[in-house]
Motif scaffolding. Structure first.
Motif, PDB file in Angstrom:
ATOM      1  N   PRO A 192      35.845  81.383  16.217  1.00 32.84           N
ATOM      2  CA  PRO A 192      36.979  80.719  16.866  1.00 32.84           C
ATOM      3  C   PRO A 192      36.502  79.809  17.992  1.00 32.84           C
ATOM      4  CG  PRO A 192      37.302  83.111  16.724  1.00 32.84           C
ATOM      5  CD  PRO A 192      35.872  82.840  16.413  1.00 32.84           C
ATOM      6  N   SER A 193      37.356  78.902  18.434  1.00 35.90           N
ATOM      7  CA  SER A 193      36.956  77.886  19.410  1.00 35.90           C
ATOM      8  C   SER A 193      36.480  78.487  20.722  1.00 35.90           C
ATOM      9  CB  SER A 193      38.118  76.916  19.661  1.00 35.90           C
ATOM     10  OG  SER A 193      39.263  77.609  20.133  1.00 35.90           O
ATOM     11  N   GLU A 194      37.163  79.535  21.213  1.00 37.61           N
ATOM     12  CA  GLU A 194      36.744  80.098  22.501  1.00 37.61           C
ATOM     13  C   GLU A 194      35.406  80.822  22.395  1.00 37.61           C
ATOM     14  OE1 GLU A 194      40.350  82.748  21.433  1.00 37.61           O
ATOM     15  OE2 GLU A 194      39.376  80.966  20.605  1.00 37.61           O
ATOM     16  N   VAL A 195      35.097  81.356  21.212  1.00 43.24           N
ATOM     17  CA  VAL A 195      33.787  81.978  21.003  1.00 43.24           C
ATOM     18  C   VAL A 195      32.714  80.896  20.958  1.00 43.24           C
ATOM     19  CG1 VAL A 195      32.400  83.392  19.440  1.00 43.24           C
ATOM     20  CG2 VAL A 195      34.817  83.939  19.809  1.00 43.24           C
ATOM     21  N   ILE A 196      33.023  79.780  20.307  1.00 41.03           N
ATOM     22  CA  ILE A 196      32.094  78.654  20.287  1.00 41.03           C
ATOM     23  C   ILE A 196      31.784  78.196  21.713  1.00 41.03           C
ATOM     24  CG2 ILE A 196      31.898  76.199  19.708  1.00 41.03           C
ATOM     25  CD1 ILE A 196      33.309  76.802  17.076  1.00 41.03           C
ATOM     26  N   ASP A 197      32.798  78.040  22.531  1.00 41.34           N
ATOM     27  CA  ASP A 197      32.583  77.587  23.908  1.00 41.34           C
ATOM     28  C   ASP A 197      31.688  78.558  24.669  1.00 41.34           C
ATOM     29  OD1 ASP A 197      34.180  75.393  23.439  1.00 41.34           O
ATOM     30  OD2 ASP A 197      35.984  76.275  24.311  1.00 41.34           O
ATOM     31  N   GLN A 198      31.894  79.849  24.460  1.00 41.55           N
ATOM     32  CA  GLN A 198      31.061  80.833  25.142  1.00 41.55           C
ATOM     33  C   GLN A 198      29.615  80.765  24.666  1.00 41.55           C
ATOM     34  OE1 GLN A 198      31.646  85.226  24.509  1.00 41.55           O
ATOM     35  NE2 GLN A 198      32.039  85.197  26.710  1.00 41.55           N
ATOM     36  N   TYR A 199      29.416  80.585  23.368  1.00 38.16           N
ATOM     37  CA  TYR A 199      28.058  80.494  22.837  1.00 38.16           C
ATOM     38  C   TYR A 199      27.346  79.242  23.342  1.00 38.16           C
ATOM     39  CZ  TYR A 199      28.576  84.426  19.593  1.00 38.16           C
ATOM     40  OH  TYR A 199      28.724  85.670  19.035  1.00 38.16           O
TER      41      TYR A 199
END
Length: 376
Positions: A235-242
């Motif tokens: 998901p987008s928020e997981v991408i941002d965290q990574y």
């Protein structure tokens, strides 16, 4: 004395959970710890963006009053929906060579899974494919890379004794840096570039953050790997965290991208100079001197290896030779900087198209890792 299972319920418990491998592997020359701060964040559902999409419980095993093992139970709702199964994963599984301990830990995971309606158990797996995956079952006499974890030879026998069988295997290779770029690669890179109007793109950390290029990278990962075993579409928020997590340790000189004429990302190779020995020296801690060992390894006196973290080619360009453009850009840099070999990431045993990328280079099989599972 029987085994006592304790649920991690406090920050101190979590510290004990994260630190246990340092005790278990203190005399092992091949084990490289994860970074302590990263582990604390990953295993905290309030800090890990995947916490929104998962149910998690962490367990510690005690025997004779001492910590004897640990395990994480994870229900990944995204993967369960996409793959149409009801699976509880286990990860971060470490234990002494005592089958009573390993059984108590896996039983705790199974009980957690059943409480939440799961019908199968599988592991070692993490929250996503960017966490540690697989139990090493072959290749125990070499140091692990920073991104892929080592385990003792007895682990696999413990899982088999619990009635679990092979679900999936990954293979790892050591690929030696040639003296020059193979002529076939040079020619193929030129042909592919001209035929499909593609070009190599290098980016900076500023572009990754300010121009949202980091999101493009992980969206390509989603497109490339979505059909592979138990893959979790991010998901987008997981991408941002990574993006935030990995940006700090990546050397952008070893990242090569391929774009089409419109600037669309069609392929990438993400690599980094190995920091395995540096992290091992600091025992996974950045302070007081861990950061210095890592900085020195990355920028002053590097190790012999480059870690090939990720190669992704958009499905529309698969089998068109685009990987030649990646290698044609990266190999001269590795030669110039004096690296001796690259360590591949874990590659699915059935993914022969990726393994075939190394066929024109001198390579050695290094390690096999396995996911075990069964119905519950």
């Amino acid at each position: 004395m029987s085994v006592v299972i304790k649920t991690v319920a406090s920050k101190e418990d979590l510290k004990t959970f994260v630190k246990f491998p340092l005790q278990l592997y203190k005399d092992c020359p091949y084990y490289v710890p994860n970074l302590f701060a990263d582990e604390m964040a990953t295993l905290d559902p309030q800090r890990n963006a995947m916490g929104k999409y998962s149910l998690t419980r962490l367990f510690l095993a005690y025997k004779d009053g001492r910590v004897a093992g640990r395990i994480a139970a994870i229900i990944n709702r995204i993967a369960n929906t996409d793959w149409n199964h009801a699976e509880v994963r286990f990860g971060w599984a470490d234990f002494i060579d005592d089958k009573e301990v390993s059984k108590a830990l896996v039983d705790a995971v199974i009980a957690f899974g059943k409480e939440n309606g799961m019908t199968t158990v599988a592991g070692p797996l993490g929250f996503t494919d960017f966490d540690n995956e697989g139990c090493v079952v072959e290749g125990f006499d070499d140091i692990s890379s920073f991104m892929l974890k080592y385990n003792y030879p007895y682990y696999g026998a413990h899982f088999e004794a619990l009635g679990m069988e092979k679900i999936n295997d990954w293979l790892e290779y050591r690929v030696y840096v040639p003296d020059q770029v193979p002529e076939k690669v040079v020619k193929a890179a030129k042909i592919v570039s001209e035929r499909y109007n593609l070009h190599v793109r290098k980016i900076t950390k500023r572009e990754v953050k300010q121009e949202q290029y980091g999101r493009k990278l992980f969206e390509l990962v989603n497109r490339t790997y979505s059909k592979l075993f138990d893959f979790t579409v991010l998901p987008s928020e997981v991408i941002d965290q990574y993006v935030d997590t990995f940006l700090g340790i990546l050397d952008m000189r070893y990242i090569t991208l391929v774009e089409d004429a419109a600037g669309n990302l069609v392929a990438m190779a993400i690599n980094m100079p190995s920091i395995a020995h540096a992290v091992k020296k600091g025992k996974g801690y950045l302070f007081p001197l861990g950061w210095w060992h890592i900085f020195k390894s990355m920028y002053l006196k590097h190790e012999d290896a480059v870690e090939f973290l990720l190669i992704a080619v958009d499905p529309e360009y698969r089998n068109r030779g685009v990987h030649a453009m990646l290698f044609n850009d990266l190999i001269p840099k590795m030669i110039e900087d004096g690296f001796k070999y690259g360590e591949s990431n874990a590659e699915m045993e059935s993914n022969t198209s990726v393994q075939n990328l190394w066929n024109m280079y001198r390579k050695e099989f290094k390690r096999r890792r396995r996911v075990f599972g069964k119905a519950i």
